[in-house]
Design an enzyme around this catalytic site. Structure first.
Site, short mmCIF file in Angstrom:
data_model
loop_
_atom_site.label_atom_id
_atom_site.label_comp_id
_atom_site.label_asym_id
_atom_site.label_seq_id
_atom_site.Cartn_x
_atom_site.Cartn_y
_atom_site.Cartn_z
N ASN A 13 0.84 -1.21 0.00
CA ASN A 13 0.00 0.00 0.00
C ASN A 13 0.87 1.25 0.00
O ASN A 13 0.55 2.24 -0.67
CB ASN A 13 -0.94 0.01 1.21
CG ASN A 13 -2.19 -0.81 0.97
OD1 ASN A 13 -3.05 -0.40 0.22
ND2 ASN A 13 -2.25 -1.98 1.58
N ARG A 65 2.29 1.01 26.19
CA ARG A 65 1.71 1.42 24.90
C ARG A 65 1.73 2.94 24.78
O ARG A 65 2.11 3.49 23.75
CB ARG A 65 0.28 0.87 24.82
CG ARG A 65 -0.42 1.08 23.50
CD ARG A 65 -1.76 0.34 23.47
NE ARG A 65 -1.57 -1.10 23.51
CZ ARG A 65 -1.32 -1.84 22.41
NH1 ARG A 65 -1.18 -1.24 21.24
NH2 ARG A 65 -1.16 -3.14 22.51
N MET A 90 0.22 -2.68 12.22
CA MET A 90 -0.48 -3.67 13.04
C MET A 90 -0.38 -3.35 14.52
O MET A 90 0.01 -4.18 15.33
CB MET A 90 0.09 -5.06 12.75
CG MET A 90 -0.01 -5.45 11.30
SD MET A 90 -1.67 -5.27 10.63
CE MET A 90 -2.37 -6.81 11.12
N LEU A 93 -3.72 1.86 18.47
CA LEU A 93 -3.23 3.16 18.95
C LEU A 93 -4.08 3.62 20.13
O LEU A 93 -5.27 3.34 20.20
CB LEU A 93 -3.28 4.18 17.81
CG LEU A 93 -2.31 3.84 16.66
CD1 LEU A 93 -2.70 4.56 15.39
CD2 LEU A 93 -0.87 4.15 17.06
N ASN A 107 -6.92 4.74 7.90
CA ASN A 107 -6.49 3.35 7.91
C ASN A 107 -7.18 2.62 6.76
O ASN A 107 -8.26 3.03 6.31
CB ASN A 107 -6.86 2.68 9.23
CG ASN A 107 -6.37 1.23 9.31
OD1 ASN A 107 -5.25 0.93 8.94
ND2 ASN A 107 -7.25 0.34 9.75
N HIS A 109 -8.59 -1.24 5.81
CA HIS A 109 -8.92 -2.51 6.46
C HIS A 109 -9.43 -3.47 5.38
O HIS A 109 -10.29 -3.09 4.57
CB HIS A 109 -9.98 -2.29 7.53
CG HIS A 109 -10.34 -3.55 8.26
ND1 HIS A 109 -9.51 -4.13 9.20
CD2 HIS A 109 -11.43 -4.35 8.18
CE1 HIS A 109 -10.09 -5.23 9.66
NE2 HIS A 109 -11.25 -5.38 9.06
N SER A 136 -11.88 -1.35 2.90
CA SER A 136 -12.46 -0.07 3.33
C SER A 136 -11.35 0.87 3.80
O SER A 136 -10.45 0.44 4.54
CB SER A 136 -13.41 -0.29 4.52
OG SER A 136 -14.35 -1.31 4.23
N THR A 141 -10.69 6.34 14.41
CA THR A 141 -11.26 6.86 15.66
C THR A 141 -10.86 5.87 16.76
O THR A 141 -10.13 4.92 16.51
CB THR A 141 -12.80 6.95 15.56
OG1 THR A 141 -13.28 5.66 15.14
CG2 THR A 141 -13.21 8.01 14.53
N ASP A 145 -11.09 -0.28 13.95
CA ASP A 145 -11.65 -0.37 12.58
C ASP A 145 -13.08 0.17 12.52
O ASP A 145 -13.88 -0.30 11.73
CB ASP A 145 -11.66 -1.85 12.13
CG ASP A 145 -10.25 -2.43 12.12
OD1 ASP A 145 -10.11 -3.61 12.47
OD2 ASP A 145 -9.31 -1.68 11.82
N GLU A 174 -7.24 -2.68 -2.69
CA GLU A 174 -6.69 -1.71 -1.74
C GLU A 174 -5.80 -0.69 -2.46
O GLU A 174 -5.84 0.51 -2.17
CB GLU A 174 -5.87 -2.43 -0.67
CG GLU A 174 -6.68 -3.31 0.25
CD GLU A 174 -5.85 -4.02 1.27
OE1 GLU A 174 -4.75 -3.52 1.64
OE2 GLU A 174 -6.27 -5.09 1.72
C1 GRF Z 1 -3.25 -5.26 3.85
O1 GRF Z 1 -3.95 -6.46 3.75
C2 GRF Z 1 -4.07 -4.28 4.63
O2 GRF Z 1 -5.44 -4.38 4.38
C3 GRF Z 1 -3.77 -4.68 6.04
O3 GRF Z 1 -2.43 -5.11 6.04
C4 GRF Z 1 -2.03 -5.38 4.73
C5 GRF Z 1 -1.02 -4.35 4.34
O4 GRF Z 1 -0.28 -4.84 3.34
N1 GRF Z 1 -3.98 -3.57 6.91
P1 GRF Z 1 0.99 -3.96 2.85
O5 GRF Z 1 1.98 -3.93 3.99
O6 GRF Z 1 0.49 -2.60 2.50
O7 GRF Z 1 1.48 -4.72 1.65
#
Ligand code: GRF
Length: 204
Positions: A13, A65, A90, A93, A107, A109, A136, A141, A145, A174
């Site tokens: 991403n 945290r 991952m 927060l 974010n 998801h 999505s 918030t 998710d 995505e």
């Molecule tokens: C994706 O599946 C996203 O939906 C989730 O983690 C993965 C991120 O993949 N939050 P990348 O690190 O962007 O390849």
């Protein structure tokens, strides 16, 4: 506009967003820094290859945290981010962190929220036998998710799909919707305030 992208994994991403900044699909915007909570995240390598500052904040180095989130906030504010982009990040927060960036943090998801919040979304979609799955992009918030949605992509679950094939089809979606969501955000077409989400012209 300046983005700080938070990662933990592969960074596909991140790559899609970087490319969209370079082509101007996300107008007048660049990635100021990439921050990972995992020192070995391949996403960091992608940032370095693209000449983008890559920072590791190992969450194991912070007992609490809230300490990790404080260190993260310092780094983000050092780069003076206009928007914070969670891309495969991952970590949950803290409310204080989310409040600090309210309306400026997104974010992605891998499900059609509100279906399947949390982890292992593809396995759960297959187990449930849904015909439609997807991704999505939402404002972050305090809930997991649960923030207001900016854009979604629907992806068919095909006969013979397994977690791997379904995840790959969702990931491709995505890479289309995250840049689109960011283009709308940086251009002010959508914004989020305490009163909720506001659209200049809501897309159909
Ligand atoms: C994706 O599946 C996203 O939906 C989730 O983690 C993965 C991120 O993949 N939050 P990348 O690190 O962007 O390849």
């Amino acid at each position: 506009k300046k983005l700080v992208v938070l990662v933990s994994g592969q960074g596909s991403n991140l790559e899609a967003i970087r490319a969209a900044c370079d082509t101007g699909q996300i107008p007048d915007t660049r990635i100021a820094a990439v921050i990972s909570n995992r020192p070995t995240a391949p996403a960091l390598g992608r940032a370095i290859e693209a000449g983008i500052p890559a920072v590791t904040l190992d969450h194991r180095a912070h007992a609490r945290r809230a300490d990790f989130d404080m260190a993260l906030q310092k780094q983000i504010d050092h780069y003076a981010a206009d928007f914070v982009v969670l891309a495969g990040f991952m970590r949950q927060l803290t409310p204080a962190f989310v409040q600090h960036y309210a309306g400026r943090i997104l974010n992605i998801h891998p499900s059609l929220l509100p279906a399947f919040p949390g982890l292992h979304t593809h396995a759960r979609a297959l187990a449930q036998g849904v015909f439609w799955h997807g991704a999505s992009v939402h404002f972050v918030t305090e809930g997991l998710d649960g923030g207001p949605i900016i854009i979604q992509a629907a992806v068919a679950v095909l006969p013979g799909d397994d977690e791997k094939s379904l995840a790959a089809r969702v990931l491709a979606a995505e890479h289309r919707i995250y840049p689109q969501a960011l283009a709308w955000l940086v251009s002010g077409r959508v914004r989020y305030t305490a009163e909720g989400t506001h659209w200049r012209e809501k897309p159909q």
